[in-house]
Design a protein around this motif. Structure first.
Motif, mmCIF file in Angstrom:
data_model
loop_
_atom_site.group_PDB
_atom_site.id
_atom_site.type_symbol
_atom_site.label_atom_id
_atom_site.label_comp_id
_atom_site.label_asym_id
_atom_site.label_seq_id
_atom_site.Cartn_x
_atom_site.Cartn_y
_atom_site.Cartn_z
ATOM 1 N N MET A 157 0.832 -1.211 0.000
ATOM 2 C CA MET A 157 0.000 0.000 0.000
ATOM 3 C C MET A 157 0.863 1.257 0.000
ATOM 4 N N MET A 158 1.982 1.219 0.716
ATOM 5 C CA MET A 158 2.888 2.366 0.759
ATOM 6 C C MET A 158 3.464 2.648 -0.625
ATOM 7 N N GLY A 159 3.899 1.594 -1.316
ATOM 8 C CA GLY A 159 4.425 1.769 -2.660
ATOM 9 C C GLY A 159 3.376 2.308 -3.611
ATOM 10 N N LEU A 160 2.143 1.805 -3.496
ATOM 11 C CA LEU A 160 1.054 2.279 -4.350
ATOM 12 C C LEU A 160 0.776 3.756 -4.109
ATOM 13 N N ALA A 161 0.720 4.169 -2.866
ATOM 14 C CA ALA A 161 0.473 5.581 -2.546
ATOM 15 C C ALA A 161 1.593 6.465 -3.085
ATOM 16 N N ASP A 162 2.823 6.025 -2.908
ATOM 17 C CA ASP A 162 3.973 6.809 -3.364
ATOM 18 C C ASP A 162 3.932 7.006 -4.881
ATOM 19 N N VAL A 163 3.701 5.931 -5.617
ATOM 20 C CA VAL A 163 3.693 6.054 -7.077
ATOM 21 C C VAL A 163 2.453 6.835 -7.546
ATOM 22 N N ALA A 165 -6.067 3.421 -5.804
ATOM 23 C CA ALA A 165 -5.537 4.587 -5.101
ATOM 24 C C ALA A 165 -5.930 5.847 -5.852
ATOM 25 N N ASP A 166 -6.612 6.742 -5.154
ATOM 26 C CA ASP A 166 -6.968 8.049 -5.714
ATOM 27 C C ASP A 166 -6.076 9.097 -5.083
ATOM 28 N N ALA A 167 -5.188 9.675 -5.899
ATOM 29 C CA ALA A 167 -4.256 10.699 -5.417
ATOM 30 C C ALA A 167 -4.775 12.076 -5.816
ATOM 31 N N LEU A 178 -6.083 8.208 -1.163
ATOM 32 C CA LEU A 178 -7.097 7.371 -0.538
ATOM 33 C C LEU A 178 -7.059 6.009 -1.221
ATOM 34 N N ILE A 179 -6.861 4.952 -0.442
ATOM 35 C CA ILE A 179 -6.753 3.603 -1.007
ATOM 36 C C ILE A 179 -7.940 2.767 -0.537
ATOM 37 N N ARG A 180 -8.550 2.081 -1.512
ATOM 38 C CA ARG A 180 -9.688 1.199 -1.258
ATOM 39 C C ARG A 180 -9.422 -0.161 -1.910
ATOM 40 N N SER A 181 -10.082 -1.182 -1.410
ATOM 41 C CA SER A 181 -10.124 -2.463 -2.111
ATOM 42 C C SER A 181 -11.111 -2.297 -3.256
ATOM 43 N N CYS A 187 -6.655 2.633 3.578
ATOM 44 C CA CYS A 187 -5.463 3.409 3.918
ATOM 45 C C CYS A 187 -5.647 4.864 3.477
ATOM 46 N N HIS A 188 -5.147 5.773 4.287
ATOM 47 C CA HIS A 188 -5.089 7.191 3.941
ATOM 48 C C HIS A 188 -3.633 7.608 4.081
ATOM 49 N N ALA A 189 -3.096 8.228 3.041
ATOM 50 C CA ALA A 189 -1.699 8.646 3.075
ATOM 51 C C ALA A 189 -1.578 10.109 2.669
#
Length: 148
Positions: free
Chosen positions: A67-73, A109-111, A126-129, A137-139
């Motif tokens: 999830m961290m990698g997805l949020a970062d990218v 992931a919606d950035a 914002l990350i959802r299944s 997850c919220h980053a």
């Protein structure tokens, strides 16, 4: 659709950003499917991380590092769409709140960029299944931008 202010005009569309990622970060797909650029828009990007067993951790949940990698990218893609192909935009801060156990399915992931300045960009993800509304997850993150 309303006119987009010049400052929010996209420098790269979805296909251009995806091709750039494949060119400068080919390792993103090593060992299985990597993140997919679903869409980009003014100050936004949507990414999909296809479900793969390599993202599982003990207990059958998708891992925090995935999830961290997805949020970062996702933040990086939102920035690239706005400023163009700048490989040296770098993460300076990421903060995560894991809200619930994700389902064993793709992650979306919606950035959204909150600020895009000359030297820093700040955004949230914002990350959802896939197929579910509840956040997993919220980053928030900050990127340092090289001089243009």
């Amino acid at each position: 659709m309303p006119d987009v202010p010049v400052s929010l005009a996209l420098m790269m569309d979805r296909d251009a950003v995806a091709a750039f990622l494949d060119e400068v970060f080919p390792q993103i797909h090593h060992g299985g499917p990597g993140p997919v650029v679903e869409s980009v828009g003014p100050m936004t990007a949507t990414m999909r991380l296809p479900y793969h067993e390599r993202h599982l951790r003990p207990g059958g949940t998708l891992s925090g590092p995935a999830m961290m990698g997805l949020a970062d990218v996702a933040l990086y893609v939102a920035i690239l769409a706005q400023i163009g192909p700048v490989a040296l935009a770098v993460t300076t801060n990421l903060s995560f709140n894991f809200m619930r156990k994700p389902a064993q399915t793709d992650l979306l992931a919606d950035a959204r960029l909150l600020k895009l300045g000359r030297s820093l960009a700040v955004g949230e993800v914002l990350i959802r299944s896939a197929g579910q509304e509840d956040l997993v997850c919220h980053a928030t993150g900050t990127y340092a931008l090289p001089p243009r």
